[in-house]
Design a protein around this motif. Structure first.
Motif, PDB file in Angstrom:
ATOM      1  N   LEU A  26      58.410  38.070  24.950  1.00 47.88           N
ATOM      2  CA  LEU A  26      59.564  39.008  24.488  1.00 47.88           C
ATOM      3  C   LEU A  26      59.183  39.870  23.486  1.00 47.88           C
ATOM      4  CD1 LEU A  26      62.530  36.283  24.642  1.00 47.88           C
ATOM      5  CD2 LEU A  26      61.885  38.287  26.315  1.00 47.88           C
ATOM      6  N   VAL A  27      58.350  39.345  22.457  1.00 47.80           N
ATOM      7  CA  VAL A  27      57.986  40.278  21.514  1.00 47.80           C
ATOM      8  C   VAL A  27      57.203  41.457  21.894  1.00 47.80           C
ATOM      9  CG1 VAL A  27      56.603  40.487  19.191  1.00 47.80           C
ATOM     10  CG2 VAL A  27      58.344  38.651  19.374  1.00 47.80           C
ATOM     11  N   TYR A  28      56.117  40.945  22.690  1.00 44.56           N
ATOM     12  CA  TYR A  28      55.328  42.141  23.366  1.00 44.56           C
ATOM     13  C   TYR A  28      56.290  43.095  24.231  1.00 44.56           C
ATOM     14  CZ  TYR A  28      50.777  41.422  21.092  1.00 44.56           C
ATOM     15  OH  TYR A  28      49.865  41.284  20.375  1.00 44.56           O
ATOM     16  N   LEU A  29      57.222  42.413  24.783  1.00 44.21           N
ATOM     17  CA  LEU A  29      57.871  43.350  25.923  1.00 44.21           C
ATOM     18  C   LEU A  29      58.725  44.369  24.952  1.00 44.21           C
ATOM     19  CD1 LEU A  29      58.729  43.966  28.604  1.00 44.21           C
ATOM     20  CD2 LEU A  29      60.809  41.929  28.320  1.00 44.21           C
ATOM     21  N   ALA A  30      59.444  43.932  23.954  1.00 47.69           N
ATOM     22  CA  ALA A  30      60.300  44.831  22.996  1.00 47.69           C
ATOM     23  C   ALA A  30      59.424  45.738  22.356  1.00 47.69           C
ATOM     24  CB  ALA A  30      60.957  43.802  22.049  1.00 47.69           C
ATOM     25  N   PHE A  31      58.095  45.342  21.843  1.00 47.49           N
ATOM     26  CA  PHE A  31      57.254  46.175  21.167  1.00 47.49           C
ATOM     27  C   PHE A  31      56.886  47.133  22.354  1.00 47.49           C
ATOM     28  CE2 PHE A  31      53.063  47.086  18.989  1.00 47.49           C
ATOM     29  CZ  PHE A  31      53.449  47.495  18.060  1.00 47.49           C
ATOM     30  N   GLY A  32      56.459  46.836  23.167  1.00 45.15           N
ATOM     31  CA  GLY A  32      56.037  48.051  24.429  1.00 45.15           C
ATOM     32  C   GLY A  32      57.077  48.954  24.850  1.00 45.15           C
ATOM     33  N   ILE A  33      58.546  48.749  24.853  1.00 50.67           N
ATOM     34  CA  ILE A  33      59.501  49.342  25.116  1.00 50.67           C
ATOM     35  C   ILE A  33      59.864  50.149  23.933  1.00 50.67           C
ATOM     36  CG2 ILE A  33      61.973  49.325  25.574  1.00 50.67           C
ATOM     37  CD1 ILE A  33      61.517  46.708  27.253  1.00 50.67           C
ATOM     38  N   LEU A  60      49.780  54.342  27.222  1.00 48.11           N
ATOM     39  CA  LEU A  60      49.021  53.308  27.910  1.00 48.11           C
ATOM     40  C   LEU A  60      48.916  52.258  27.098  1.00 48.11           C
ATOM     41  CD1 LEU A  60      46.950  52.567  30.237  1.00 48.11           C
ATOM     42  CD2 LEU A  60      45.169  53.418  28.647  1.00 48.11           C
ATOM     43  N   HIS A  61      48.823  52.159  25.812  1.00 53.65           N
ATOM     44  CA  HIS A  61      48.998  51.043  25.031  1.00 53.65           C
ATOM     45  C   HIS A  61      50.316  50.297  25.012  1.00 53.65           C
ATOM     46  CE1 HIS A  61      47.332  49.562  20.685  1.00 53.65           C
ATOM     47  NE2 HIS A  61      47.798  48.436  21.503  1.00 53.65           N
ATOM     48  N   ASN A  62      51.311  50.731  25.384  1.00 50.22           N
ATOM     49  CA  ASN A  62      52.845  50.541  25.397  1.00 50.22           C
ATOM     50  C   ASN A  62      52.949  49.873  26.820  1.00 50.22           C
ATOM     51  OD1 ASN A  62      53.469  51.375  22.727  1.00 50.22           O
ATOM     52  ND2 ASN A  62      54.005  53.380  23.506  1.00 50.22           N
ATOM     53  N   ILE A  63      52.408  50.351  27.826  1.00 49.37           N
ATOM     54  CA  ILE A  63      52.593  49.963  29.243  1.00 49.37           C
ATOM     55  C   ILE A  63      51.937  48.595  29.183  1.00 49.37           C
ATOM     56  CG2 ILE A  63      51.754  50.264  31.419  1.00 49.37           C
ATOM     57  CD1 ILE A  63      53.969  52.113  30.811  1.00 49.37           C
ATOM     58  N   ILE A  64      50.593  48.513  28.386  1.00 46.59           N
ATOM     59  CA  ILE A  64      49.926  47.144  28.471  1.00 46.59           C
ATOM     60  C   ILE A  64      50.713  45.934  27.813  1.00 46.59           C
ATOM     61  CG2 ILE A  64      47.867  46.048  27.587  1.00 46.59           C
ATOM     62  CD1 ILE A  64      46.409  48.746  28.257  1.00 46.59           C
ATOM     63  N   HIS A  65      51.363  46.520  26.704  1.00 43.68           N
ATOM     64  CA  HIS A  65      52.204  45.837  25.905  1.00 43.68           C
ATOM     65  C   HIS A  65      53.499  45.234  26.634  1.00 43.68           C
ATOM     66  CE1 HIS A  65      51.049  47.010  21.588  1.00 43.68           C
ATOM     67  NE2 HIS A  65      50.164  46.191  22.108  1.00 43.68           N
TER      68      HIS A  65
END
Length: 186
Positions: A26-33, A60-65
């Motif tokens: 969830l943290v990585y999903l929120a960070f990516g969005i 690209l970095h955000n999509i990976i997150h």
């Protein structure tokens, strides 16, 4: 420790490893969005100069997150999936840490200099990747905290979970023979 008779061990209830994997996801999903809101989709793999707190980000970095986050949430459904997610975090973020250390000049020579910096990594990202890799190791090796059993109904200690046998009954039965009670195999 008793042998497991029918293969894999199943754990009952929600395990701490599942909650931790879901939380990391969830943290990585929120960070990516949030990162995509900051960067948009322009200059997809370029060094845009955009930052989210102290972390350099690009689309690209955000999509990976986002992918890491979705995987964490999906794999946290089962205890075994959460542990697999932990191993994936350890390996993937360990590699990203090494890449980031090379890109930011920590190594004397940069073995990946020809590949550039498509993820816009900086020193803060290296610390995040180190922490995530270590967290992945913790998730991967975290022990189960609730009652565990095999699909056949025996627990790790070898006792029956659904029907209790008296110790005297077990000792009277010859080895290799099954105890039958009311038409049910035990």
């Amino acid at each position: 420790m008793a042998r497991l008779k029918e293969g894999r061990t199943q754990v009952s209830g929600l395990q701490p490893v599942q909650m931790l994997a879901a939380l990391v996801g969830l943290v990585y999903l929120a960070f990516g969005i949030i990162g995509l809101i900051v960067t948009g989709f322009g200059d997809f793999a370029g060094s845009t100069g955009s930052t989210l707190w102290v972390f350099a980000v690009n689309p690209l970095h955000n999509i990976i997150h986002i992918v890491v986050g979705v995987l964490g949430v999906l794999m946290a459904v089962k205890s075994s999936g959460a542990r697999t997610y932990g191993w994936l975090l350890l390996v993937a973020f360990g590699v990203l840490l090494l890449w980031g250390l090379a890109v930011t000049g920590v190594f004397a020579t940069n073995p990946v200099s020809g590949l550039g910096n498509p993820l816009a990594l900086n020193a803060a990202d290296n610390w995040l990747h180190l922490g995530t890799a270590l967290l992945g190791l913790i998730i991967a090796v975290m022990p189960a905290r609730k009652a565990a059993g095999t699909p056949g109904g025996t627990s790790d200690a070898g006792d029956r979970m659904h029907t209790a046998r008296a110790p005297a009954e077990e000792s009277r039965q010859p080895r290799g023979r099954k105890l039958w009670r009311r038409g049910t195999a035990h």
